[in-house]
Design a protein around this motif. Structure first.
Motif, PDB file in Angstrom:
ATOM      1  N   SER A 134       1.105  -0.774  -0.228  1.00  0.00           N
ATOM      2  CA  SER A 134       0.263   0.069   0.093  1.00  0.00           C
ATOM      3  C   SER A 134       1.237   1.335  -0.184  1.00  0.00           C
ATOM      4  O   SER A 134       0.919   2.116  -1.056  1.00  0.00           O
ATOM      5  CB  SER A 134      -0.816  -0.591   1.517  1.00  0.00           C
ATOM      6  OG  SER A 134      -1.814  -0.972   1.228  1.00  0.00           O
ATOM      7  N   PHE A 135       1.864   1.586   0.850  1.00  0.00           N
ATOM      8  CA  PHE A 135       2.941   2.633   0.671  1.00  0.00           C
ATOM      9  C   PHE A 135       3.486   2.686  -0.639  1.00  0.00           C
ATOM     10  O   PHE A 135       3.796   3.770  -1.154  1.00  0.00           O
ATOM     11  CB  PHE A 135       3.434   2.865   2.212  1.00  0.00           C
ATOM     12  CG  PHE A 135       2.583   3.323   3.729  1.00  0.00           C
ATOM     13  CD1 PHE A 135       1.803   3.853   3.605  1.00  0.00           C
ATOM     14  CD2 PHE A 135       3.429   1.792   4.637  1.00  0.00           C
ATOM     15  CE1 PHE A 135       1.249   3.609   4.964  1.00  0.00           C
ATOM     16  CE2 PHE A 135       2.283   1.589   6.415  1.00  0.00           C
ATOM     17  CZ  PHE A 135       1.284   2.944   5.903  1.00  0.00           C
ATOM     18  N   LEU A 136       4.111   1.565  -0.899  1.00  0.00           N
ATOM     19  CA  LEU A 136       5.123   1.939  -2.206  1.00  0.00           C
ATOM     20  C   LEU A 136       3.736   2.072  -3.665  1.00  0.00           C
ATOM     21  O   LEU A 136       4.348   3.031  -3.512  1.00  0.00           O
ATOM     22  CB  LEU A 136       5.100   0.111  -2.314  1.00  0.00           C
ATOM     23  CG  LEU A 136       6.511  -0.189  -1.771  1.00  0.00           C
ATOM     24  CD1 LEU A 136       7.186  -1.519  -1.980  1.00  0.00           C
ATOM     25  CD2 LEU A 136       7.968   0.689  -1.922  1.00  0.00           C
ATOM     26  N   TRP A 137       2.701   1.517  -3.194  1.00  0.00           N
ATOM     27  CA  TRP A 137       1.853   1.920  -4.436  1.00  0.00           C
ATOM     28  C   TRP A 137       1.662   3.583  -3.963  1.00  0.00           C
ATOM     29  O   TRP A 137       1.504   4.441  -5.131  1.00  0.00           O
ATOM     30  CB  TRP A 137       0.792   1.168  -4.621  1.00  0.00           C
ATOM     31  CG  TRP A 137       1.279  -0.486  -5.119  1.00  0.00           C
ATOM     32  CD1 TRP A 137       2.321  -0.910  -5.647  1.00  0.00           C
ATOM     33  CD2 TRP A 137       0.423  -1.527  -4.529  1.00  0.00           C
ATOM     34  NE1 TRP A 137       2.886  -1.808  -6.017  1.00  0.00           N
ATOM     35  CE2 TRP A 137       1.071  -2.833  -5.077  1.00  0.00           C
ATOM     36  CE3 TRP A 137      -1.021  -1.575  -3.908  1.00  0.00           C
ATOM     37  CZ2 TRP A 137       0.654  -4.018  -4.695  1.00  0.00           C
ATOM     38  CZ3 TRP A 137      -1.783  -2.955  -3.953  1.00  0.00           C
ATOM     39  CH2 TRP A 137      -0.465  -3.715  -4.250  1.00  0.00           C
ATOM     40  N   ALA A 138       1.214   3.702  -2.878  1.00  0.00           N
ATOM     41  CA  ALA A 138       0.705   5.160  -2.828  1.00  0.00           C
ATOM     42  C   ALA A 138       1.631   6.176  -3.596  1.00  0.00           C
ATOM     43  O   ALA A 138       1.880   6.910  -3.134  1.00  0.00           O
ATOM     44  CB  ALA A 138       0.783   5.422  -1.010  1.00  0.00           C
ATOM     45  N   ALA A 139       3.511   5.797  -2.785  1.00  0.00           N
ATOM     46  CA  ALA A 139       4.352   6.688  -3.304  1.00  0.00           C
ATOM     47  C   ALA A 139       4.784   6.931  -5.002  1.00  0.00           C
ATOM     48  O   ALA A 139       5.799   7.408  -4.835  1.00  0.00           O
ATOM     49  CB  ALA A 139       5.811   6.283  -2.385  1.00  0.00           C
ATOM     50  N   GLY A 140       4.063   5.849  -5.330  1.00  0.00           N
ATOM     51  CA  GLY A 140       4.241   6.000  -7.002  1.00  0.00           C
ATOM     52  C   GLY A 140       5.538   4.862  -7.039  1.00  0.00           C
ATOM     53  O   GLY A 140       5.005   4.822  -8.573  1.00  0.00           O
ATOM     54  N   SER A 141       5.772   3.502  -6.872  1.00  0.00           N
ATOM     55  CA  SER A 141       5.622   2.503  -7.216  1.00  0.00           C
ATOM     56  C   SER A 141       4.998   1.929  -7.416  1.00  0.00           C
ATOM     57  O   SER A 141       3.591   1.945  -7.333  1.00  0.00           O
ATOM     58  CB  SER A 141       6.351   1.938  -6.857  1.00  0.00           C
ATOM     59  OG  SER A 141       6.754   0.117  -7.147  1.00  0.00           O
ATOM     60  N   THR A 142       4.626   0.680  -8.562  1.00  0.00           N
ATOM     61  CA  THR A 142       3.268   0.059  -9.172  1.00  0.00           C
ATOM     62  C   THR A 142       4.371  -1.348  -8.961  1.00  0.00           C
ATOM     63  O   THR A 142       3.746  -2.867  -9.831  1.00  0.00           O
ATOM     64  CB  THR A 142       3.102   0.223 -10.676  1.00  0.00           C
ATOM     65  OG1 THR A 142       4.192   0.092 -11.683  1.00  0.00           O
ATOM     66  CG2 THR A 142       1.991   1.439 -10.397  1.00  0.00           C
ATOM     67  N   PHE A 143       5.510  -1.991  -8.576  1.00  0.00           N
ATOM     68  CA  PHE A 143       6.405  -3.395  -8.284  1.00  0.00           C
ATOM     69  C   PHE A 143       5.023  -4.328  -7.781  1.00  0.00           C
ATOM     70  O   PHE A 143       4.648  -3.305  -6.331  1.00  0.00           O
ATOM     71  CB  PHE A 143       7.224  -2.547  -6.723  1.00  0.00           C
ATOM     72  CG  PHE A 143       7.893  -4.341  -6.740  1.00  0.00           C
ATOM     73  CD1 PHE A 143       8.683  -3.933  -7.310  1.00  0.00           C
ATOM     74  CD2 PHE A 143       7.686  -4.709  -5.807  1.00  0.00           C
ATOM     75  CE1 PHE A 143       9.135  -5.490  -7.551  1.00  0.00           C
ATOM     76  CE2 PHE A 143       8.274  -6.354  -4.928  1.00  0.00           C
ATOM     77  CZ  PHE A 143       8.757  -6.705  -6.222  1.00  0.00           C
ATOM     78  N   GLY A 144       4.775  -4.712  -8.615  1.00  0.00           N
ATOM     79  CA  GLY A 144       4.060  -5.842  -7.818  1.00  0.00           C
ATOM     80  C   GLY A 144       2.484  -5.869  -8.212  1.00  0.00           C
ATOM     81  O   GLY A 144       1.350  -6.912  -7.950  1.00  0.00           O
ATOM     82  N   ALA A 145       2.144  -4.788  -8.461  1.00  0.00           N
ATOM     83  CA  ALA A 145       0.583  -4.219  -8.885  1.00  0.00           C
ATOM     84  C   ALA A 145      -0.070  -4.668 -10.091  1.00  0.00           C
ATOM     85  O   ALA A 145      -0.530  -5.529 -10.232  1.00  0.00           O
ATOM     86  CB  ALA A 145       0.815  -3.016  -8.477  1.00  0.00           C
ATOM     87  N   ARG A 146       0.805  -4.620 -11.453  1.00  0.00           N
ATOM     88  CA  ARG A 146       1.135  -4.995 -13.008  1.00  0.00           C
ATOM     89  C   ARG A 146       0.533  -6.030 -13.167  1.00  0.00           C
ATOM     90  O   ARG A 146      -0.700  -6.078 -14.085  1.00  0.00           O
ATOM     91  CB  ARG A 146       2.123  -4.424 -13.639  1.00  0.00           C
ATOM     92  CG  ARG A 146       2.275  -2.715 -14.054  1.00  0.00           C
ATOM     93  CD  ARG A 146       3.566  -2.419 -14.488  1.00  0.00           C
ATOM     94  NE  ARG A 146       4.866  -2.133 -13.623  1.00  0.00           N
ATOM     95  CZ  ARG A 146       5.066  -1.610 -13.429  1.00  0.00           C
ATOM     96  NH1 ARG A 146       5.801  -1.818 -14.308  1.00  0.00           N
ATOM     97  NH2 ARG A 146       6.121  -1.703 -12.537  1.00  0.00           N
ATOM     98  N   SER A 147       0.612  -7.000 -12.257  1.00  0.00           N
ATOM     99  CA  SER A 147       0.550  -8.761 -12.596  1.00  0.00           C
ATOM    100  C   SER A 147      -0.826  -9.311 -11.711  1.00  0.00           C
ATOM    101  O   SER A 147      -0.500  -9.934 -11.608  1.00  0.00           O
ATOM    102  CB  SER A 147       1.656  -9.636 -12.830  1.00  0.00           C
ATOM    103  OG  SER A 147       2.324  -9.815 -11.914  1.00  0.00           O
ATOM    104  N   THR A 148       0.117  -8.251 -10.750  1.00  0.00           N
ATOM    105  CA  THR A 148      -0.882  -9.213  -9.149  1.00  0.00           C
ATOM    106  C   THR A 148      -2.957  -8.525  -9.057  1.00  0.00           C
ATOM    107  O   THR A 148      -3.391  -8.896  -8.115  1.00  0.00           O
ATOM    108  CB  THR A 148      -0.652  -8.991  -7.978  1.00  0.00           C
ATOM    109  OG1 THR A 148      -0.282  -7.930  -7.724  1.00  0.00           O
ATOM    110  CG2 THR A 148       0.695  -9.913  -8.668  1.00  0.00           C
TER     111      THR A 148
END
Length: 183
Positions: A26-40
């Motif tokens: 949640s914090f990574l995605w809120a901070a601008g990273s999409t690590f792990g999000a694109r496929s999951t």
């Protein structure tokens, strides 16, 4: 409050670790990273994060902090507390257990229905269904079961109604969110 030595505390610590690990994306995605999000995660959610949509970023930050609050509740369930705080922890723990088990169970059930051909999804989302079946659903279930065990070990005979009230409230909240298309 009665907490069985070792075993009861381990469940509270498991909740704490689960909450911290779950807050990281949640914090990574809120901070601008999409690590792990694109496929999951659903493409629409990834798009909202990539486009830095303010209300969605707020949701990510809030959910990250709620997950850390869950970790704190898990730690609170490791030791006897004052009656008022103990009842609050049991209320929150019971609610979290039901909400997470319900949510994870829906992910797993939907995934099983899709994988067995009983239900269909847009072919573009078929790969995501497996992530929800094998990763997100079990992850929610594991957190819910850990909350349930930590809460059960924290209870004294008079505290069951607070756990039941939290559980019922969480179930009603989840049912309302599902019925309105929010959750």
């Amino acid at each position: 409050m009665s907490i069985k030595s070792g075993t009861g505390r381990r469940w509270g610590y498991a909740v704490a670790v689960w909450g911290v690990l779950f807050a990281i994306p949640s914090f990574l995605w809120a901070a601008g990273s999409t690590f792990g999000a694109r496929s999951t995660v659903a493409p629409e959610l990834v798009r909202l994060a990539q486009e830095r949509v303010p209300w969605f970023l707020a949701v990510l930050w809030v959910t990250g902090f709620l997950k850390l609050l869950g970790a704190a509740i898990g730690l609170g369930l490791t030791r006897p507390r004052s009656p008022r705080l103990g009842r609050s922890l049991v209320f929150c723990g019971g609610g979290a257990a039901v909400l997470l088990i319900w949510h994870g169970g829906l992910f797993v059930l939907h995934g099983i229905l899709v994988e067995t051909g009983v239900a269909a999804v847009d072919p573009a989302l078929a790969g995501l269904t497996r992530w929800y079946l094998y990763l997100w659903g079990p992850w929610f279930l594991a957190g819910g079961l850990a909350f349930a065990a930590a809460t059960a070990h924290h209870l004294q005979s008079g505290g069951r109604r607070f756990a039941a009230a939290g559980a019922l409230g969480a179930l009603l909240l989840s049912a309302a969110a599902t019925a309105t298309g929010i959750g």
